[in-house]
Scaffold this active site. Structure first.
Site, PDB file in Angstrom:
ATOM      1  N   GLY A 182      27.963  37.599  27.175  1.00  0.00           N
ATOM      2  CA  GLY A 182      28.314  38.100  28.920  1.00  0.00           C
ATOM      3  C   GLY A 182      27.700  39.457  29.435  1.00  0.00           C
ATOM      4  O   GLY A 182      27.636  40.497  28.450  1.00  0.00           O
ATOM      5  N   ASP A 195      43.924  41.017  35.798  1.00  0.00           N
ATOM      6  CA  ASP A 195      42.776  40.369  36.440  1.00  0.00           C
ATOM      7  C   ASP A 195      42.455  38.427  35.676  1.00  0.00           C
ATOM      8  O   ASP A 195      41.584  38.332  34.987  1.00  0.00           O
ATOM      9  CB  ASP A 195      41.638  40.679  35.705  1.00  0.00           C
ATOM     10  CG  ASP A 195      40.098  40.592  36.293  1.00  0.00           C
ATOM     11  OD1 ASP A 195      40.037  40.216  37.663  1.00  0.00           O
ATOM     12  OD2 ASP A 195      39.357  41.200  35.146  1.00  0.00           O
TER      13      ASP A 195
END
Length: 325
Positions: free
Chosen positions: A45, A161
């Protein structure tokens, strides 16, 4: 690993061994491992702040995940941010519901810095593509996530998060909270945090949307409530919202979980399950359940469903492995 980075001279002092006064050599400012102990396998990613690759430890053959911290426009790595993230991971060392750090490594040629972690598997988000999960399956997953949050908060850390893309799915349906790039040590009550925007929009707590920077661990609990709702209804609770104004409008429409739309999706959820969900999604931070309070709720006295045979593990992953961003 050299293939994934741009060669640049190491920043002055990062690995300095220049002679000090009196002819003695200085110790390096930071003691990091070498990234050349690892072989790059594939990119997992990429985001604004870095890249994550799957790698292999050349010393023992172990598969790992390696997060490269992207330097700024001047080629300088924010070492303080790296050490803060590493410190938050170290504080949770050994907990089964939080991804484990192996070491902080660096490239002595370029000065680039990496966080080496255990390799777990795909993201929870990649598993939320088939159907809603049952109440018993959801309880089994939330038990793990709440235990992870309890450890984080007990260690004096706020994640800031939490979302399905920052939750990894391992063998047997084991879940691990990952990506502590936004995590910070908890500040004293009433002391504001400097960052203006934290948490992904769909998982952002009301106090954050209201511009209150004197928040606490309750922002993580709201995010976990959003995750719980998503597991149960099969889609993000605030999916489709594109701005903070959209979020505020949707929250006002929601006003708890008693809207007809949600009632239909949650019609099979038990009263105890509703109590936990409502407690996590309390608009008032001070009334929101803590991780310990949620785990102590009677809902968790009931038996969990095994996850090994559920959609969490049995479906192919259409997106490949985890993106940390």
């Amino acid at each position: 690993m050299a293939a994934v980075i741009r060669k640049r001279p190491a920043p002055d002092g990062l690995f300095s061994t220049a002679a000090a006064a009196g002819g003695r050599k200085k110790r390096p400012r930071y003691q990091f491992g070498s990234i050349y102990n690892y072989e790059k396998l594939e990119v997992l990613g990429e985001g604004t702040y870095g890249v994550v690759v799957k790698g292999r430890d050349r010393r023992n053959g172990e598969t790992v995940a390696i997060k490269w911290i992207r330097p700024d426009a001047n080629g300088v790595t924010d070492i303080t941010a790296v050490l803060r993230e590493a410190g938050c991971l170290e504080a949770c060392c050994g907990h089964p519901s939080i991804v484990q750090m192996k070491e902080v490594a660096a490239d002595e040629v370029t000065g680039h810095v990496f966080i080496v972690m255990e390799f777990v598997g795909p993201s929870l988000e990649s598993r939320l593509t088939t159907r809603p999960f049952s109440e018993a399956e959801t309880r089994a997953m939330m038990r793990q996530l709440l235990r992870g949050a309890e450890k984080l908060h007990g260690a004096g850390t706020i994640h800031r998060d939490i979302k399905p893309d920052n939750i990894l799915v391992g063998a047997g349906g084991a879940l691990k909270i990952c990506d502590l790039g936004m995590a910070v040590p908890t500040r004293p009550a009433g002391e504001p945090y400097p960052e203006q925007i934290v948490a992904a929009l769909w998982y952002r707590a009301p106090e954050l949307l209201g511009g209150d920077w004197r928040y606490g661990a309750a922002v993580d609990m709201w995010a976990l409530g959003c995750v719980m709702a998503e597991l149960l209804i099969g889609e993000p609770l605030f999916g489709g919202a594109e701005t903070e104004d959209d979020m505020n409008t949707r929250m006002l429409e929601l006003c708890g979980i008693d809207t007809p739309e949600l009632q239909a999706s949650l019609r099979e959820l038990s009263e105890a399950g509703r109590e936990v969900l409502c407690g996590l999604l309390s608009f008032e931070a001070e009334k929101r359940l803590t991780a310990a309070e949620a785990l102590g709720h009677r809902w968790f006295d009931e038996e969990d469903a095994p996850l090994t045979s559920s959609a969490l593990c049995s479906q192919p992953n259409p997106r490949g492995f985890i993106s940390f961003f």
